[in-house]
Structures are given as structure tokens and as C-alpha cells.
Scaffold this motif. Structure first.
Motif, PDB file in Angstrom:
ATOM      1  N   ASP A   1      37.649   8.946  41.444  1.00 47.40           N
ATOM      2  CA  ASP A   1      36.479   8.466  42.181  1.00 47.40           C
ATOM      3  C   ASP A   1      36.355   6.951  41.986  1.00 47.40           C
ATOM      4  OD1 ASP A   1      34.134   8.358  43.617  1.00 47.40           O
ATOM      5  OD2 ASP A   1      32.865   9.049  41.973  1.00 47.40           O
ATOM      6  N   PRO A   2      37.361   6.194  42.460  1.00 49.43           N
ATOM      7  CA  PRO A   2      37.334   4.745  42.268  1.00 49.43           C
ATOM      8  C   PRO A   2      36.179   4.127  43.053  1.00 49.43           C
ATOM      9  CG  PRO A   2      39.159   5.362  43.698  1.00 49.43           C
ATOM     10  CD  PRO A   2      38.537   6.636  43.227  1.00 49.43           C
ATOM     11  N   GLN A   3      35.534   3.147  42.470  1.00 47.01           N
ATOM     12  CA  GLN A   3      34.348   2.550  43.088  1.00 47.01           C
ATOM     13  C   GLN A   3      34.663   1.242  43.819  1.00 47.01           C
ATOM     14  OE1 GLN A   3      31.263   4.234  42.820  1.00 47.01           O
ATOM     15  NE2 GLN A   3      32.699   5.769  42.081  1.00 47.01           N
ATOM     16  N   HIS A   4      35.528   0.436  43.230  1.00 50.41           N
ATOM     17  CA  HIS A   4      35.800  -0.881  43.812  1.00 50.41           C
ATOM     18  C   HIS A   4      36.841  -0.772  44.930  1.00 50.41           C
ATOM     19  CE1 HIS A   4      37.382  -5.037  43.971  1.00 50.41           C
ATOM     20  NE2 HIS A   4      36.170  -5.377  43.571  1.00 50.41           N
TER      21      HIS A   4
ATOM     22  N   TYR B   1      39.367  -2.567  45.640  1.00 52.81           N
ATOM     23  CA  TYR B   1      40.750  -2.716  45.223  1.00 52.81           C
ATOM     24  C   TYR B   1      41.265  -1.468  44.501  1.00 52.81           C
ATOM     25  CZ  TYR B   1      44.959  -4.181  42.976  1.00 52.81           C
ATOM     26  OH  TYR B   1      46.246  -4.213  42.543  1.00 52.81           O
ATOM     27  N   SER B   2      40.417  -0.858  43.638  1.00 52.91           N
ATOM     28  CA  SER B   2      40.846   0.373  42.949  1.00 52.91           C
ATOM     29  C   SER B   2      41.134   1.474  43.955  1.00 52.91           C
ATOM     30  CB  SER B   2      39.774   0.873  41.973  1.00 52.91           C
ATOM     31  OG  SER B   2      39.128  -0.168  41.334  1.00 52.91           O
ATOM     32  N   GLN B   3      40.294   1.537  45.000  1.00 56.57           N
ATOM     33  CA  GLN B   3      40.505   2.561  46.030  1.00 56.57           C
ATOM     34  C   GLN B   3      41.834   2.347  46.733  1.00 56.57           C
ATOM     35  OE1 GLN B   3      37.077   2.744  48.627  1.00 56.57           O
ATOM     36  NE2 GLN B   3      35.805   3.660  47.029  1.00 56.57           N
ATOM     37  N   LEU B   4      42.136   1.086  46.985  1.00 58.13           N
ATOM     38  CA  LEU B   4      43.397   0.762  47.650  1.00 58.13           C
ATOM     39  C   LEU B   4      44.570   1.142  46.750  1.00 58.13           C
ATOM     40  CD1 LEU B   4      44.693  -0.669  50.120  1.00 58.13           C
ATOM     41  CD2 LEU B   4      44.675  -2.757  48.763  1.00 58.13           C
ATOM     42  N   LEU B   5      44.433   0.795  45.452  1.00 62.53           N
ATOM     43  CA  LEU B   5      45.493   1.065  44.481  1.00 62.53           C
ATOM     44  C   LEU B   5      45.773   2.561  44.392  1.00 62.53           C
ATOM     45  CD1 LEU B   5      46.985  -0.850  42.413  1.00 62.53           C
ATOM     46  CD2 LEU B   5      45.401   0.014  40.708  1.00 62.53           C
ATOM     47  N   VAL B   6      44.700   3.351  44.254  1.00 66.82           N
ATOM     48  CA  VAL B   6      44.859   4.792  44.075  1.00 66.82           C
ATOM     49  C   VAL B   6      45.416   5.435  45.341  1.00 66.82           C
ATOM     50  CG1 VAL B   6      43.608   6.947  43.734  1.00 66.82           C
ATOM     51  CG2 VAL B   6      43.112   4.982  42.283  1.00 66.82           C
ATOM     52  N   SER B   7      44.968   4.953  46.504  1.00 65.57           N
ATOM     53  CA  SER B   7      45.416   5.580  47.746  1.00 65.57           C
ATOM     54  C   SER B   7      46.806   5.110  48.163  1.00 65.57           C
ATOM     55  CB  SER B   7      44.417   5.317  48.873  1.00 65.57           C
ATOM     56  OG  SER B   7      44.358   3.927  49.115  1.00 65.57           O
ATOM     57  N   SER B   8      47.337   4.109  47.447  1.00 64.96           N
ATOM     58  CA  SER B   8      48.657   3.598  47.818  1.00 64.96           C
ATOM     59  C   SER B   8      49.793   4.330  47.135  1.00 64.96           C
ATOM     60  CB  SER B   8      48.768   2.112  47.454  1.00 64.96           C
ATOM     61  OG  SER B   8      47.772   1.379  48.107  1.00 64.96           O
ATOM     62  N   VAL B   9      49.466   5.237  46.188  1.00 66.72           N
ATOM     63  CA  VAL B   9      50.519   5.948  45.459  1.00 66.72           C
ATOM     64  C   VAL B   9      51.209   6.939  46.397  1.00 66.72           C
ATOM     65  CG1 VAL B   9      51.015   7.501  43.550  1.00 66.72           C
ATOM     66  CG2 VAL B   9      49.312   5.703  43.290  1.00 66.72           C
ATOM     67  N   LEU B  10      52.518   6.896  46.389  1.00 64.89           N
ATOM     68  CA  LEU B  10      53.262   7.829  47.228  1.00 64.89           C
ATOM     69  C   LEU B  10      53.219   9.210  46.595  1.00 64.89           C
ATOM     70  CD1 LEU B  10      56.396   5.622  47.939  1.00 64.89           C
ATOM     71  CD2 LEU B  10      54.440   6.014  49.430  1.00 64.89           C
ATOM     72  N   GLN B  11      53.020  10.217  47.418  1.00 66.32           N
ATOM     73  CA  GLN B  11      53.035  11.586  46.917  1.00 66.32           C
ATOM     74  C   GLN B  11      54.475  12.060  46.803  1.00 66.32           C
ATOM     75  OE1 GLN B  11      50.191  13.602  46.351  1.00 66.32           O
ATOM     76  NE2 GLN B  11      48.931  11.786  46.660  1.00 66.32           N
ATOM     77  N   VAL B  12      54.774  12.718  45.680  1.00 68.02           N
ATOM     78  CA  VAL B  12      56.140  13.242  45.530  1.00 68.02           C
ATOM     79  C   VAL B  12      56.190  14.652  46.108  1.00 68.02           C
ATOM     80  CG1 VAL B  12      57.968  13.788  43.926  1.00 68.02           C
ATOM     81  CG2 VAL B  12      56.448  11.869  43.460  1.00 68.02           C
TER      82      VAL B  12
ATOM     83  N   THR C   1      31.631   5.672  48.870  1.00 66.87           N
ATOM     84  CA  THR C   1      31.776   4.514  49.743  1.00 66.87           C
ATOM     85  C   THR C   1      33.259   4.234  49.922  1.00 66.87           C
ATOM     86  OG1 THR C   1      29.765   3.645  48.772  1.00 66.87           O
ATOM     87  CG2 THR C   1      31.050   2.126  50.107  1.00 66.87           C
ATOM     88  N   LEU C   2      33.744   4.321  51.139  1.00 66.95           N
ATOM     89  CA  LEU C   2      35.163   4.100  51.394  1.00 66.95           C
ATOM     90  C   LEU C   2      35.361   2.673  51.891  1.00 66.95           C
ATOM     91  CD1 LEU C   2      35.759   7.496  53.226  1.00 66.95           C
ATOM     92  CD2 LEU C   2      36.042   6.993  50.797  1.00 66.95           C
ATOM     93  N   HIS C   3      35.644   1.772  50.941  1.00 69.23           N
ATOM     94  CA  HIS C   3      35.730   0.354  51.283  1.00 69.23           C
ATOM     95  C   HIS C   3      36.843   0.041  52.266  1.00 69.23           C
ATOM     96  CE1 HIS C   3      32.756  -0.903  48.374  1.00 69.23           C
ATOM     97  NE2 HIS C   3      33.324  -0.115  47.472  1.00 69.23           N
ATOM     98  N   ASN C   4      37.922   0.814  52.178  1.00 69.44           N
ATOM     99  CA  ASN C   4      39.070   0.475  53.010  1.00 69.44           C
ATOM    100  C   ASN C   4      39.086   1.214  54.337  1.00 69.44           C
ATOM    101  OD1 ASN C   4      40.303  -1.314  51.047  1.00 69.44           O
ATOM    102  ND2 ASN C   4      40.479   0.556  49.824  1.00 69.44           N
ATOM    103  N   GLN C   5      38.023   1.995  54.571  1.00 72.48           N
ATOM    104  CA  GLN C   5      37.944   2.671  55.861  1.00 72.48           C
ATOM    105  C   GLN C   5      36.635   2.284  56.534  1.00 72.48           C
ATOM    106  OE1 GLN C   5      39.169   6.849  55.686  1.00 72.48           O
ATOM    107  NE2 GLN C   5      40.172   6.368  53.757  1.00 72.48           N
ATOM    108  N   GLY C   6      36.489   0.986  56.749  1.00 72.67           N
ATOM    109  CA  GLY C   6      35.303   0.450  57.420  1.00 72.67           C
ATOM    110  C   GLY C   6      34.039   0.602  56.587  1.00 72.67           C
ATOM    111  N   SER C   7      34.188   0.636  55.258  1.00 71.07           N
ATOM    112  CA  SER C   7      33.052   0.781  54.352  1.00 71.07           C
ATOM    113  C   SER C   7      32.149   1.946  54.738  1.00 71.07           C
ATOM    114  CB  SER C   7      32.216  -0.511  54.287  1.00 71.07           C
ATOM    115  OG  SER C   7      32.992  -1.525  53.712  1.00 71.07           O
TER     116      SER C   7
END
Lengths: 256, 227
Positions: free
Chosen positions: A240-243, A245-256, B12-18
Motif C-alpha cells: 500500500d505505497p503512499q508516495h 514514486y513508491s507506487q511507480l517503483l512497486v508497479s514497475s516490477v515485472l511479474q515472473v 490514491t493512485l498518483h500515477n493514474q491521474g491521481s
């Protein structure tokens, strides 16, 4: 409870460029903290400032020493800091070659740390070195071989044995599983987790591998452009990343 | 034992249009020791989200969630870790383990973490694995290669190894055959009998009516505008 390590306002700049800015946190005994972020985010700069390899421009790194209680390691004398580096602290480099003496036998690499803290009985040193090689799953018959004859994964495990033989209380790790193939990574993770639990170690692990921190770290700090953007419980930050950038980081991991 | 007051959660989905998604508003309920409460509601109503908030896995925006004398909202990571080690157990739907670690150790680990000797912890692990019909020849192998149902049973064994005073169960009987379902239900009944406060999600209605004392419909906490 007194924190083992209390970091306050660590800042390091390279000219106009920010290495890391105003980083503060407390680490308690037995805790493992992960620092994640993309390359260039200041993770290693921060780690090197804490471990005394770099002098920060501002801030304190207060370590709870065995003899004198909490002391600021940034302002302590060089011999004192080096003594800490040989006893209560350990530093596992990303490249094993940086943490090993490549021209000395495996047993010699482990024994050197012991001799540095006053062990002199050759037989004892050799026994302890052999014991540690086996703990990191290096066969005892390799004790007299040089690390140059070892594979990358073995070198990394030898580096860990060399660092942990003196029973440190705090281990700094810079990408300990970076550059290793996945099967070796799994063995190393299992090994590190066991050592952390059995020896009650505290550790700070810098990595960009989120799977590694999920398995090893209790807490997580996310860095971007030298700043800490988010901290918290490892699974909370990952699930449950809040920031942004953290959201971007977590969602950028490739699924194996 | 478990006490929620006016708890709410937004993503809050910051990377999907907040985009801001309100999931839960104003959830309040209590679970006493020895009581088992089921969370119900349609898929997407927020049952798992609420459960993860209680576990501290999801951050709660406002309100308090007290487990024993710790408020998980705003607790320090190390407080949450201690709480999870000693007080609050969670059986999720997925087993997550370090590769290479033998099943027996995986199951014994929660007990080892609270200071039980290796021998006693492994004895308990053996009993549980036997109860849950995991063949003995698999105990020395890592569960990562097991079938889905076997992994789930290992996960349940691990979750019930330590006698946690509070437990969260996310679909503990899903995808189990009748025999193993029966074993899990009796484990839940035993936990209730020793005074554990339990919150569970059960899609299996018969299981729900058998072990749960009451039901809480999560959709009444759902925000009206939620998708």
C-alpha cells in the motif's frame, strides 16, 4: 529501549549535486531495514556516510557502543571508528572483490578479522575460519584456496563469513545479492535470514530488488533524488505505497 | 480484544491521474476474546482491505484499530512487528516463504520467533502437518514446489503453530477437500475455545454458520461513491 543506531539529519552533497539530504531514522537492536530506490537516488551515499566511508556535510550517526553507550561516530576519532569497523560493524560490499583480499587464502581472509581483534592462537583461528566457511556453505577443503579460484557467489559468501566472524552487532550491506544468479541469491537470502535471527543482528540493506527486501527487511525506506520519500513497515510500503514514486517503483516490477 | 472505531481508508493512485478511491468509511466494531466474527459482503466490498488494515498491511487514514493495548494506526514499525510476532496471527490465501527452507521449519518458525526451543517448535509443527494430512516425506522439502492445496495447508499449519490471542483468517477453507476442511474448522474451534478473538472471511457458508458467532456486512462501511 535505546536505538542501536540513531541517524539524524545526514546530508552529503557533491558540489551542487545532492547525494542525500536530511536523512533521519532510528534502528533498534534486531531490526533489519531496507533502503530502496532507483540507481542514483543516494542509497549508497547514505550507507557510506553511516558506515564512516564518507564524511557527511551535516548530521550525526549515533551508535550505541558496548563500552561508552551512544556516541556520534562522525565526530569520534579515526582509530575509534576503525575499531568499530573491525568489531561491532561489518560492511558487505556489492562486489566481493572490494571486501576481500584476493591474494590471501579463504581461511586467511576470515582469520584476518579475528587477528585484528586480538586472536593469536593459529589453531583456534583456523578452526573458527573453517567453521564459518561451512556455515556459509563453502566446503572446508577450500580453506587454503584463494578467492580468485572461487565463483562469484562463493566470493560473496566468503565476504559474509569474513564480516560476521567477529560477531558484529550491525551489518551494512550494499546490494548483497546484486549480480548473482537467482539460485545463488536464494541460498544467500536463506543464509542471511538465518544469521540475522540466530545472532540477533541489526542490518541496513541497500538494494533495488524489492523481492529481497520483502524477505529480509522489517522496515523500508524509499529514496528518490537524495530524499527519503516514504518509510514504514516493509509489507505496508510494498502493498500500500503512499508516495507517487513508491507506487511507480512497486508497479514497475515485472511479474515472473 | 480487537476494537475498531470510525476507521476509514482511501487509495490514491498518483500515477493514474491521481484517482482517489474511497473504500471504507466509518467502520466500527469490536471482537471479544473467544469470539469468531465473519466479514461478509460482495466481492470488492472491502473485506480483505479491512482485514489488511487490521493487520497493519494497509495504512489506515483515520480512526483507531486497537488490538490488545496497541493502536495499529500510527504504531511504529517495530511495535507492529512485535504485535504480529506475539499477539496477532494472519492466515492469508498465499504462502510466501524464502526458497529452499524445509516445510517443517516454515511451520515451526512462528514458534521459534517467540522463543520456543527448536525441539518443542518442531514437535508442534509435526503434529499440525500430520493433522492437515501433509505426507511426512514432504516435510523436509521446501513448500514452493507443492500443489496449491498443499501450500494452503502448510500456510494454515504455520498460522496455527503459535497460539495467537487474535487471529485473522482470509478464506481458510477455500480449495480444501472435505477432510481437510473439517480439520481446519476444528482448529478454528480449538482456537476459539482457548480464547482467541478471530475475524474471518469465509465464502463457504456452511463453515461460516458453524464457527462464526456473528456476521458483519462490510458493504455498510463502503463509501457510496465507491466503484
Amino acid at each position: 529501549m535505546t536505538p542501536l543506531l540513531s541517524v539524524q539529519g545526514i546530508t552529503k552533497t557533491y558540489g551542487a549535486h545532492i547525494g542525500c539530504a536530511d536523512v533521519s531514522f532510528d534502528l533498534y537492536p534486531g531490526e533489519v531495514m531496507g533502503i530502496v530506490g532507483e540507481s542514483g537516488s543516494g542509497k549508497s551515499t547514505l550507507l557510506n556516510c553511516m558506515a564512516g566511508h564518507l564524511v557527511p556535510d551535516a548530521g550525526q550517526v549515533v551508535f550505541d557502543t558496548r563500552s561508552d553507550g551512544p556516541r556520534d561516530t562522525v565526530t569520534m576519532s579515526e582509530p575509534e571508528r576503525r575499531m568499530l569497523g573491525r568489531t561491532d560493524w561489518a560492511f558487505v560490499h556489492q562486489h566481493a572483490r572490494d571486501g576481500l583480499r584476493m591474494g590471501v587464502s579463504a581461511g586467511g581472509n576470515v582469520g584476518e578479522r579475528l587477528m585484528a581483534v586480538g586472536d593469536r592462537h593459529y589453531g583456534d583461528i583456523r578452526d573458527k575460519a573453517t567453521d564459518w566457511l561451512e556455515r556459509v556453505e563453502i566446503h572446508a577443503s577450500r580453506v587454503d584456496d584463494r578467492p580468485t579460484t572461487f565463483s562469484g557467489g562463493m566470493q560473496q559468501r566468503l565476504q559474509i563469513a569474513r564480516n560476521l566472524v567477529t560477531g558484529p552487532r550491525l551489518v551494512f550491506m550494499d546490494e548483497p545479492t546484486g549480480g548473482l544468479d537467482v539460485s545463488v541469491q536464494a541460498r544467500l537470502l536463506d543464509l542471511l535470514r538465518g544469521l540475522v535471527r540466530d545472532m540477533g543482528l541489526s542490518a541496513i540493506i541497500v538494494t533495488h530488488d524489492l523481492a529481497v527486501v520483502r524477505l529480509l527487511a522489517d522496515r523500508l525506506m524509499v529514496m528518490k533524488s537524495g530524499h527519503v520519500v516514504e518509510t514504514g513497515l516493509t509489507d505496508q510500503v510494498l502493498d500500500d505505497p503512499q508516495h507517487a514514486y513508491s507506487q511507480l517503483l512497486v508497479s514497475s516490477v515485472l511479474q515472473v | 480484544m480487537i476494537d475498531l472505531r470510525d476507521v476509514s481508508k482511501t487509495f490514491t493512485l498518483h500515477n493514474q491521474g491521481s484517482a482517489v478511491i474511497e473504500v471504507i468509511t466509518g467502520a466500527s466494531f469490536q471482537v471479544a476474546a473467544g469470539e469468531c466474527v465473519a466479514l461478509t459482503g460482495a466481492s470488492g466490498a472491502g473485506k480483505s482491505t479491512l482485514m489488511r488494515m487490521i493487520y497493519g498491511n494497509y495504512l489506515t487514514q483515520s480512526g483507531t484499530i486497537r488490538i490488545g493495548d496497541v493502536d495499529i494506526v500510527g504504531a511504529q514499525p517495530r511495535e507492529v512487528i512485535t504485535l504480529r510476532r506475539e499477539v496477532l496471527g494472519y492466515v492469508s490465501q498465499f504462502l510466501r516463504v524464502v526458497p529452499r527452507v524445509p516445510t517443517l521449519e516454515v511451520v515451526a518458525e512462528p514458534l521459534r520467533a517467540v522463543g520456543v526451543s527448536a525441539e518443542a517448535a518442531e514437535d508442534r509443527a509435526r503434529t499440525l502437518l500430520r493433522q492437515l494430512n501433509i505426507p511426512e516425506r514432504l516435510w523436509s522439502l521446501s513448500p514452493t514446489t507443492f500443489s496449491g492445496g498443499e501450500q494452503q495447508r502448510v500456510n494454515i499449519a504455520r498460522g496455527f503453530a503459535h497460539a495467537y490471542p487474535a487471529m485473522l483468517l482470509d478464506e481458510p477453507t477455500a480449495s480444501l477437500d472435505a477432510t481437510n476442511r473439517e480439520v481446519v474448522l476444528s482448529l478454528i474451534e480449538d482456537a476459539k475455545a482457548r480464547g482467541a478473538a478471530i475475524i474471518g472471511i469465509f465464502h463457504d457458508e456452511a463453515a461460516r454458520t458453524r464457527v462464526c458467532d456473528r456476521e458483519i456486512d462490510v458493504s455498510c462501511f463502503a463509501s457510496r461513491v465507491a466503484a
